[in-house]
Design an enzyme around this catalytic site. Structure first.
Site, PDB file in Angstrom:
ATOM      1  N   SER A  12       2.555   9.015  -6.841  1.00  0.00           N
ATOM      2  CA  SER A  12       2.636   7.647  -6.326  1.00  0.00           C
ATOM      3  C   SER A  12       2.946   6.660  -7.439  1.00  0.00           C
ATOM      4  CB  SER A  12       1.328   7.257  -5.622  1.00  0.00           C
ATOM      5  OG  SER A  12       1.540   6.234  -4.686  1.00  0.00           O
TER       6      SER A  12
ATOM      7  N   SER B  57       0.496   2.600  -0.587  1.00  0.00           N
ATOM      8  CA  SER B  57       1.623   3.393  -1.093  1.00  0.00           C
ATOM      9  C   SER B  57       2.378   4.191  -0.040  1.00  0.00           C
ATOM     10  CB  SER B  57       1.151   4.341  -2.199  1.00  0.00           C
ATOM     11  OG  SER B  57       0.976   3.636  -3.407  1.00  0.00           O
TER      12      SER B  57
ATOM     13  N   LYS C 235       6.038   3.557   0.230  1.00  0.00           N
ATOM     14  CA  LYS C 235       7.066   4.250  -0.549  1.00  0.00           C
ATOM     15  C   LYS C 235       7.957   5.115   0.347  1.00  0.00           C
ATOM     16  CE  LYS C 235       4.660   4.353  -5.033  1.00  0.00           C
ATOM     17  NZ  LYS C 235       3.442   3.591  -4.800  1.00  0.00           N
TER      18      LYS C 235
END
Length: 446
Positions: free
Chosen positions: A193, A136, A139
């Site tokens: 997240s 993640s 991102k």
């Protein structure tokens, strides 16, 4: 084409810089290079010439990897040009650290890097250009790509496609047909997240091209930042074939994110309320930031956590102390004996303990800027009363006094001096190890 491929014009520029640096490091005795650490003691010694330096193992804790850990995906083949972006001393799978400093912490992370967000100096790293799976922390590349395109006050509606995420993966709890502001989506992305928030933001940022257009734009943005080892397949960081990054690339991406005021605000938000959806007869609820650094670390600026079974733990975190802003990035970590954010905090502590002039490399400037942040298409600010002028490329500039009628011996002498000049400049500039970026954006390659 495979991840890690760089178009020929860009490759030639990067390779030219690598060759010059390698020549200076490998053929001239007495130049200070990065330090090496003695494996038995962990003490950092030096200086050592880059060409003669043996690879030094990264400090690791004495723990066994967890049972059942999936095999790491096969990365693209190593490319000496990409491995030396930011300085040829960074082209190692092992430890690179300044001479005479205390050893860095022992971490389970496969690779890591610490850099100064403001000066761009790389303070140290472990396999900084080793390919890793992002999870993640990818991102952050979505943030770098579309945050400036979207109005945070605009309200949007969540669709079925937005909610199409891997079962059991991280989610905020957004509802089909629910109406939320873009700011709420960013908070859900960075605090929890949320993969459905990532899908929605990518859909909106891609316009008529939707998520696919945003993923393509993420890869273009990575190249514009100099993150040539980064290849996005999903906007959220959920695993996909051929999806890779590196600790060095993550620092470039993080530097772009921390330059955004909205990102800094979101990343430091400890908790927020997801609004009720009256039309769906659903109440609101509170979410909390999963990045524990902002609760426990003095001067924390925020960052991003990441985890998938394949990628293991990844982390990006930044903090400020005594006028310095540092970022730590890491990939492939395990949660024991230290969790991801705790490993990031240990790296930040180590970075803040180093002298302000410590450096083993440089975060390259984005395309269109030189190493100082000046637009490459414009002349640099004048350093004296004389007006600044834009220099022509070396290959296009005639040597002074080599016009028609110049004696052949004199011309040869001038040529020798000109040939030696770049090497002399390398000698004087080696301490900073600034690797210039190409001024033209590379072509897309994925």
């Amino acid at each position: 084409m495979t991840p890690g491929y760089v178009p020929s014009p860009t490759r030639r520029r990067l390779a030219a810089g690598l060759s010059a640096a390698a020549l200076a490091a490998g053929t001239l005795a007495g130049l200070p290079g990065p330090a090496a650490a003695t494996p038995a003691t962990g003490q950092v010694t030096g200086p050592v010439r880059a060409a003669a330096r043996a690879e030094v193992p990264c400090p690791k804790p004495d723990v066994k990897p967890p049972a059942g850990r999936p095999a790491r995906p096969t990365p693209p083949g190593d490319d000496p040009v990409l491995r030396a972006v930011g300085g040829d001393d960074l082209a190692t799978d092992g430890l690179v650290a300044p001479a005479g400093v205390k050893p860095p912490p022992a971490l389970t992370a496969t690779s890591w890097l610490v850099a100064d967000l403001d000066t761009g100096e790389v303070l140290g790293g472990c396999g900084p250009h080793v390919y890793g799976t992002p999870a993640s922390v990818q991102k952050l590349l979505l943030v770098a790509t579309v945050m400036d395109k979207l109005d945070p006050k605009k309200t949007i509606t969540i669709t079925d496609d937005d909610l199409n995420i891997e079962p059991g993966s991280s989610a905020v709890g957004l509802l089909k047909g629910g109406r939320y502001t873009i700011a709420t989506l960013w908070l859900g992305l960075l605090l929890q997240s949320g993969n459905e928030a990532a899908n929605a933001l990518a859909r909106l940022g891609g316009g008529s091209g939707g998520v696919r257009a945003t993923v393509a734009a993420m890869n273009a943005k990575a190249h514009q930042l100099g993150a040539y080892q980064t290849h996005a397949v999903t906007p959220s960081g959920l695993d996909g074939p051929g999806q890779f990054t590196s600790a060095y690339d993550l620092a470039l991406i993080a530097r772009d994110c921390f330059a955004k005021a909205d990102f800094r605000t979101y990343a430091l938000t400890k908790n927020t309320q997801i609004p009720a959806q009256k039309q769906l007869k659903k109440g609101g609820f509170q979410i909390q930031n999963e990045n524990r650094l902002i609760f426990n670390y003095p001067g924390a600026m925020g960052g991003k956590t990441g985890f998938t079974k394949l990628a293991r733990h990844s982390y990006v975190g930044a903090a400020q102390r005594n006028g310095r802003r540092l970022v730590a990035t890491l990939l492939g970590a395990e949660a024991s004996p230290l969790r991801g954010y705790e490993q990031g905090a240990a790296l930040l502590d180590w970075g803040f303990s180093l002298p302000k002039d410590a450096s083993v490399g440089k975060l390259v400037a984005p395309d269109g800027q030189d190493a100082t942040g000046t637009a490459a298409d414009e002349p640099a600010p004048a350093r004296s009363a004389a007006p600044a002028t834009k220099a022509a490329p070396a290959a296009a500039r005639p040597a002074a006094g080599t016009g028609p009628g110049m004696p052949l011996v004199a011309a040869a002498a001038v040529a020798i001096v000109l040939a030696a000049t770049p090497l002399l400049l390398l000698l004087t500039q080696r301490r900073r190890r600034v690797r210039r970026r190409p001024r033209r954006r590379p072509q897309a390659f994925y």
